[in-house]
Scaffold this active site. Sequence first.
Site, short mmCIF file in Angstrom:
data_model
loop_
_atom_site.label_atom_id
_atom_site.label_comp_id
_atom_site.label_asym_id
_atom_site.label_seq_id
_atom_site.Cartn_x
_atom_site.Cartn_y
_atom_site.Cartn_z
N SER A 149 0.92 -1.33 0.06
CA SER A 149 0.06 0.02 -0.04
C SER A 149 0.89 1.26 0.10
O SER A 149 1.93 1.37 0.28
CB SER A 149 -0.94 0.01 1.04
OG SER A 149 -1.44 -1.09 1.21
N1 SAH Z 1 -0.69 -4.85 4.09
C1 SAH Z 1 0.11 -5.24 2.68
C2 SAH Z 1 -1.17 -4.92 1.52
C3 SAH Z 1 -0.77 -6.03 0.72
S1 SAH Z 1 -1.89 -5.76 -0.62
C4 SAH Z 1 1.33 -4.46 2.88
O1 SAH Z 1 1.50 -3.68 3.56
O2 SAH Z 1 1.94 -4.80 1.90
C5 SAH Z 1 -3.58 -6.84 0.23
C6 SAH Z 1 -3.25 -8.35 0.49
O3 SAH Z 1 -4.41 -8.83 0.84
C7 SAH Z 1 -2.62 -9.27 -0.67
O4 SAH Z 1 -1.58 -9.86 -0.36
C8 SAH Z 1 -3.73 -10.30 -0.94
O5 SAH Z 1 -3.22 -11.65 -1.20
C9 SAH Z 1 -4.32 -10.25 0.49
N2 SAH Z 1 -5.76 -10.83 0.48
C10 SAH Z 1 -6.67 -10.57 -0.26
N3 SAH Z 1 -7.92 -11.48 0.11
C11 SAH Z 1 -7.51 -11.93 1.30
C12 SAH Z 1 -8.39 -13.22 2.12
N4 SAH Z 1 -9.57 -13.40 1.97
N5 SAH Z 1 -7.47 -13.16 3.22
C13 SAH Z 1 -6.21 -12.94 3.38
N6 SAH Z 1 -5.62 -12.21 2.68
C14 SAH Z 1 -6.09 -11.62 1.52
#
Ligand code: SAH
Length: 210
Positions: free
Chosen positions: A60
């Site tokens: 993000s």
């Molecule tokens: N907080 C992260 C943002 C990553 S993007 C950072 O600081 O880098 C969001 C993430 O949510 C992705 O890695 C994606 O695989 C995950 N995601 C999407 N749906 C999900 C679910 N149902 N359960 C767990 N993770 C999920």
Amino acid sequence: MTSQGTRDRLVQRLRDDGIRDERVLKAMATIPRHVFVDEALSSRAYEDSALPIGQSQTISQPWVVAQMTQVLMDGGSPEKVLEIGTGSGYQAAILAGLVAQVFTVERIEKLLKLARRRFHRLRLKNIYTRHADGHLGWPSQAPFDGIVVTAAGAEIPPELLHQLKVGGILVIPVERQGAQRLLSIRRTETGFEEKDLGGVIFVPLLSGLV
Ligand code: SAH
């Protein structure tokens, strides 16, 4: 390009853009964001933008991380926090300096393995990870003082509301009328209070494990 000076300039920018919580600004100044992206992108790690982390996912934008953390910390000192969507691990690392325990859930195992390595490298020992579908939260560790979801779905997973303590806050992007809105939801003695914090862009919240 990955020095403390570069990080301090990012923090100044976050300050100028309305991030006020000094605890959050300090955490953003401390955690090296370049550790959470591929080496080829490390020169861009302190720009205020989202960056690719593989598997069609993104780390993000720093302002969004700071804002979500600030909202989560609003008016208190949460001790036990749940994150859905570990991704690179950056948001969890920021939280690790601010709360006693961070529980983070990711559905893509490859990303989770890389994130774990980064936590180890930075000696962040209060982050607990789980390869699971975040729609279900982390029932055995519930309830939480705060929950942050870093992927957007069509609705708020009911399990996450159930796993929130009274007084706790859920910060979550949700699709509404074709656009994503960042919501904060506080659990009260009698129900839930919702605030709309504005438009955002997140990757989708998906079901099942990869
Ligand atoms: N907080 C992260 C943002 C990553 S993007 C950072 O600081 O880098 C969001 C993430 O949510 C992705 O890695 C994606 O695989 C995950 N995601 C999407 N749906 C999900 C679910 N149902 N359960 C767990 N993770 C999920």
